[in-house]
Design a protein around this motif. Structure first.
Motif, mmCIF file in Angstrom:
data_model
loop_
_atom_site.group_PDB
_atom_site.id
_atom_site.type_symbol
_atom_site.label_atom_id
_atom_site.label_comp_id
_atom_site.label_asym_id
_atom_site.label_seq_id
_atom_site.Cartn_x
_atom_site.Cartn_y
_atom_site.Cartn_z
ATOM 1 N N THR A 1 15.961 55.959 9.500
ATOM 2 C CA THR A 1 16.424 56.095 7.918
ATOM 3 C C THR A 1 15.705 56.976 7.010
ATOM 4 O OG1 THR A 1 15.305 54.051 6.895
ATOM 5 C CG2 THR A 1 17.550 53.562 8.142
ATOM 6 N N ARG A 2 16.053 57.338 5.946
ATOM 7 C CA ARG A 2 15.324 57.898 5.154
ATOM 8 C C ARG A 2 13.802 57.253 4.769
ATOM 9 N NH1 ARG A 2 14.616 57.742 -0.291
ATOM 10 N NH2 ARG A 2 16.510 56.333 -0.757
ATOM 11 N N THR A 3 13.842 55.991 4.796
ATOM 12 C CA THR A 3 12.673 55.204 4.346
ATOM 13 C C THR A 3 11.921 54.707 5.852
ATOM 14 O OG1 THR A 3 13.931 53.212 4.203
ATOM 15 C CG2 THR A 3 13.468 54.484 2.270
ATOM 16 N N GLY A 4 12.596 55.177 6.666
ATOM 17 C CA GLY A 4 11.489 54.520 7.703
ATOM 18 C C GLY A 4 12.518 54.067 8.999
ATOM 19 N N VAL A 5 12.180 53.493 10.027
ATOM 20 C CA VAL A 5 12.805 52.866 11.125
ATOM 21 C C VAL A 5 13.495 51.433 10.782
ATOM 22 C CG1 VAL A 5 13.068 52.435 13.709
ATOM 23 C CG2 VAL A 5 11.500 54.127 12.705
ATOM 24 N N ARG A 6 14.891 51.216 11.042
ATOM 25 C CA ARG A 6 15.433 49.815 10.762
ATOM 26 C C ARG A 6 15.757 49.309 12.143
ATOM 27 N NH1 ARG A 6 20.530 47.762 9.848
ATOM 28 N NH2 ARG A 6 21.368 49.800 10.068
ATOM 29 N N GLU B 1 19.001 46.995 18.448
ATOM 30 C CA GLU B 1 19.094 48.446 18.075
ATOM 31 C C GLU B 1 18.083 48.818 17.060
ATOM 32 O OE1 GLU B 1 23.933 49.048 18.222
ATOM 33 O OE2 GLU B 1 22.847 48.613 16.221
ATOM 34 N N PHE B 2 17.731 50.066 16.968
ATOM 35 C CA PHE B 2 16.960 50.630 15.988
ATOM 36 C C PHE B 2 17.569 52.071 15.447
ATOM 37 C CE2 PHE B 2 15.064 53.120 19.267
ATOM 38 C CZ PHE B 2 14.614 54.419 18.872
ATOM 39 N N PRO C 1 15.724 62.049 22.519
ATOM 40 C CA PRO C 1 16.279 60.858 22.422
ATOM 41 C C PRO C 1 16.086 59.923 23.705
ATOM 42 C CG PRO C 1 17.707 62.655 22.844
ATOM 43 C CD PRO C 1 16.502 63.248 22.704
ATOM 44 N N SER C 2 15.916 58.656 23.477
ATOM 45 C CA SER C 2 15.904 57.802 24.463
ATOM 46 C C SER C 2 17.102 57.329 25.443
ATOM 47 C CB SER C 2 15.736 56.318 23.911
ATOM 48 O OG SER C 2 15.569 55.282 24.896
ATOM 49 N N ASP C 3 16.966 57.400 26.720
ATOM 50 C CA ASP C 3 18.070 57.173 27.486
ATOM 51 C C ASP C 3 18.957 55.818 27.457
ATOM 52 O OD1 ASP C 3 17.564 59.380 29.036
ATOM 53 O OD2 ASP C 3 16.557 58.396 30.344
ATOM 54 N N ASP C 4 18.210 55.038 26.730
ATOM 55 C CA ASP C 4 18.773 53.865 26.410
ATOM 56 C C ASP C 4 19.357 53.670 24.865
ATOM 57 O OD1 ASP C 4 15.812 52.475 27.831
ATOM 58 O OD2 ASP C 4 17.739 52.572 28.526
ATOM 59 N N GLY C 5 19.715 54.763 24.458
ATOM 60 C CA GLY C 5 20.487 55.147 23.107
ATOM 61 C C GLY C 5 19.616 54.656 21.836
ATOM 62 N N GLY C 6 19.958 53.349 21.271
ATOM 63 C CA GLY C 6 19.230 53.023 20.232
ATOM 64 C C GLY C 6 18.588 51.546 20.533
#
Length: 234
Positions: free
Chosen positions: A195-200, A191-192, A51-56
């Motif tokens: 999801t089940r279909t990719g990255v939002r 933010e990102f 995980p990134s230190d910057d959260g999302g």
């Protein structure tokens, strides 16, 4: 996190892209290409389960800060334009030939005629990539009558992911500069999520990402312009 920390009642296990390569279910060339193309923090999160230190935040807070600079005094040579819907802003970002933000504006209002006139007055004969999603289609068509170098860009989950990955790469490599203020704030809170279909990719609920989208479109347009120039020179 408790499991990772050694809680005796939990089990911690992690599979990375390299485990998938070793198992024969993932091509090692795909992993190598992703490592070359993606910013390091994005690669480590997507392929190494770190995980990134910057959260999302997909850009990295420190990387965002490293690209903050003065508004350029040079004329813009390429633009990105994100169009408003009923609750958003229209945002326009112009980059100079060094990739520095030379113009950054946003305004409320859904009067398409006024929006088209304002964009056309700014862009004129320069390259511009304009959001053509939904109501953007007729706007782009109208702009192209006045501005011959305008092109449309349709947003979808996939195209937005590609667009934001391009912006993240430019920020990571310090290829762009932008002033402190509302645009930097939009980048900080962007933010990102997987999801089940990719990255939002999106702004938090109640916030705006119009400036981020306009900047990302300008970065993409500049990259296309540079590629075309190199091709002509070659």
């Amino acid at each position: 996190r408790l499991a990772e920390g050694g809680d005796p009642d939990m089990g911690y296990h992690k599979l990375t892209a390299y485990d998938a390569v070793e198992a024969g279910v993932l091509d090692p060339d795909e992993v190598a290409q992703a490592q070359r193309m993606l910013p390091e923090h994005v690669f480590r999160e997507l392929y190494l389960a770190e995980p990134s230190d910057d959260g999302g935040n997909p850009f990295g807070i420190q990387a965002i800060n490293d690209c903050v600079g003065q508004l350029s005094n040079e004329p813009p040579v390429v633009y990105g334009v994100g169009l408003a819907n009923s609750i958003e802003y229209t945002a326009l970002c112009g980059l100079d030939d060094e990739g520095r933000v030379a113009l950054c504006e946003r305004w409320n209002g859904t009067d398409l005629k006024s929006t088209i006139e304002k964009i056309a007055e700014i862009v004129r004969d320069d390259d511009a990539l304009v959001d053509s999603t939904g109501v953007g289609d007729p706007v782009v068509e109208e702009l192209q009558r006045e501005c011959p170098r305008v092109e449309g860009f349709k947003f979808s989950a996939t195209s937005k992911q590609q667009l934001m990955e391009g912006l993240a790469a430019a920020i990571s490599k310090r290829e762009i500069r932008y002033p402190d203020g509302w645009l930097r704030t939009e980048l900080d809170i962007f933010e990102f999520m997987h999801t089940r279909t990719g990255v939002r990719y999106s702004a938090p609920v109640g916030s705006h990402d119009d400036g981020v989208c306009a900047l990302a479109l300008a970065v993409r347009a500049r990259a296309s312009m540079t590629t075309a120039f190199e091709y002509r020179v070659f």
